[in-house]
Design an enzyme around this catalytic site. Structure first.
Site, PDB file in Angstrom:
ATOM      1  NE  ARG A  59      36.476  35.644  42.071  1.00 50.75           N
ATOM      2  CZ  ARG A  59      35.235  36.290  42.353  1.00 50.75           C
ATOM      3  NH1 ARG A  59      34.371  36.443  41.253  1.00 50.75           N
ATOM      4  NH2 ARG A  59      34.922  36.406  43.441  1.00 50.75           N
ATOM      5  CB  SER A 127      42.968  36.964  47.944  1.00 51.97           C
ATOM      6  OG  SER A 127      42.626  36.416  46.624  1.00 51.97           O
ATOM      7  CE  LYS A 156      36.356  38.336  46.979  1.00 52.35           C
ATOM      8  NZ  LYS A 156      37.855  38.282  47.415  1.00 52.35           N
TER       9      LYS A 156
HETATM   10  N1  TZP Z   1      39.367  40.107  44.270  1.00 51.96           N
HETATM   11  C1  TZP Z   1      39.579  41.299  44.856  1.00 51.96           C
HETATM   12  S1  TZP Z   1      38.708  42.443  43.661  1.00 51.96           S
HETATM   13  C2  TZP Z   1      37.922  41.173  42.526  1.00 51.96           C
HETATM   14  C3  TZP Z   1      38.382  39.816  43.153  1.00 51.96           C
HETATM   15  C4  TZP Z   1      38.150  38.630  42.597  1.00 51.96           C
HETATM   16  C5  TZP Z   1      37.189  41.248  41.529  1.00 51.96           C
HETATM   17  C6  TZP Z   1      37.753  42.089  40.514  1.00 51.96           C
HETATM   18  O1  TZP Z   1      36.926  42.216  39.266  1.00 51.96           O
HETATM   19  P1  TZP Z   1      37.030  43.224  38.250  1.00 51.96           P
HETATM   20  O2  TZP Z   1      35.979  43.450  37.565  1.00 51.96           O
HETATM   21  O3  TZP Z   1      37.982  43.419  37.657  1.00 51.96           O
HETATM   22  O4  TZP Z   1      36.912  44.431  39.359  1.00 51.96           O
END
Ligand code: TZP
Ligand code: MG
Length: 227
Positions: A59, A127, A156
């Site tokens: 990602r 998602s 995010k």
């Molecule tokens: N999709 C929903 S929350 C997120 C993504 C890509 C971010 C998750 O990152 P982290 O650092 O584990 O909270």
């Protein structure tokens, strides 16, 4: 005729679940270079593999297609050599070019029906943030869903809203396809996620932001095995 056969064997694989074992694992690793304490995505993937993580998603929101392609090419080799499932986020073209195992898309991307036409029997993850989206994902043939955000996260940008743990619990009781919990999951709250039906846990900052990924994963696994 060959085309027909190909689709038949794909159906068989789907129906008998031969293609479903990829999420029978505890930790879903995702890259995030800006949280990686100065290490590159490639170095992070090497550490994740050393730590025994069995599914890794690339990602990367900031780089050019060319840079992303080159990194994915290298990660495909590393993951292939170690038997790790490799998923590319967002870029269907890159996933195809490097022969990734799967692609992960969001609600705002090209519809899953269209992605399926292009990617054949690649794994497709979608998602989801609420019950309606989860039901639709199953109907449209997603191979697995992301469920979240479970907790607040700053990793995010423009993160969606979700009922978090409550939504996860519902998924665990109602959705027949594999799912992965995501969003703000840390060693400090992962048992709460497990108690709400979490089986596979996706983490970005908790893993890539750890100075010693091998030790971090060991520690999380010790914890997960206590309940
Ligand atoms: N999709 C929903 S929350 C997120 C993504 C890509 C971010 C998750 O990152 P982290 O650092 O584990 O909270
Ligand atoms: Mg996306």
């Amino acid at each position: 005729m060959y085309e027909g056969l190909r689709y038949k064997s794909y159906d068989l694989e789907k129906n008998f679940g031969l293609n479903k074992a990829f999420l029978n694992t505890d930790i879903y690793g995702i890259t995030g270079e800006e949280f990686s304490l100065g290490r590159t995505n490639i170095q992070i993937v090497e550490e994740m593999i050393k730590a025994g993580i069995k599914i890794i998603q690339y990602r990367e929101k900031e780089k050019s297609k060319f840079e992303k392609y080159n990194e994915c090419k290298a990660i495909r080799k590393l993951t292939k050599d170690s038997g790790v499932t490799f998923i590319v986020n967002d870029d269907v073209d890159i996933a195809l070019a490097v022969k990734a195992d799967g692609i992960h898309i969001g609600q705002e991307d090209i519809p899953i029906e269209e992605v399926k036409k292009i990617t054949g029997n690649m794994i497709i993850g979608l998602s989801t943030h609420n019950i309606e989206q989860a039901k639709a994902a199953v109907e449209k043939g997603a191979d697995y869903i992301g469920v979240g955000p479970i907790f607040n996260t700053t990793t995010k940008k423009n993160v969606e809203k979700s009922e978090g743990l409550k939504y996860l619990k519902w998924v665990s009781e109602n959705i027949p396809i594999p799912y992965v919990a995501i969003g703000g999951i840390k060693e400090s709250n992962i048992l709460e996620v497990k108690r709400h039906g979490g089986k596979c846990f996706a983490m970005i900052s908790e893993i890539v932001g750890s100075p010693n990924i091998v030790e971090k994963v060991k520690s999380i696994r010790r914890l997960l095995n206590t309940i």
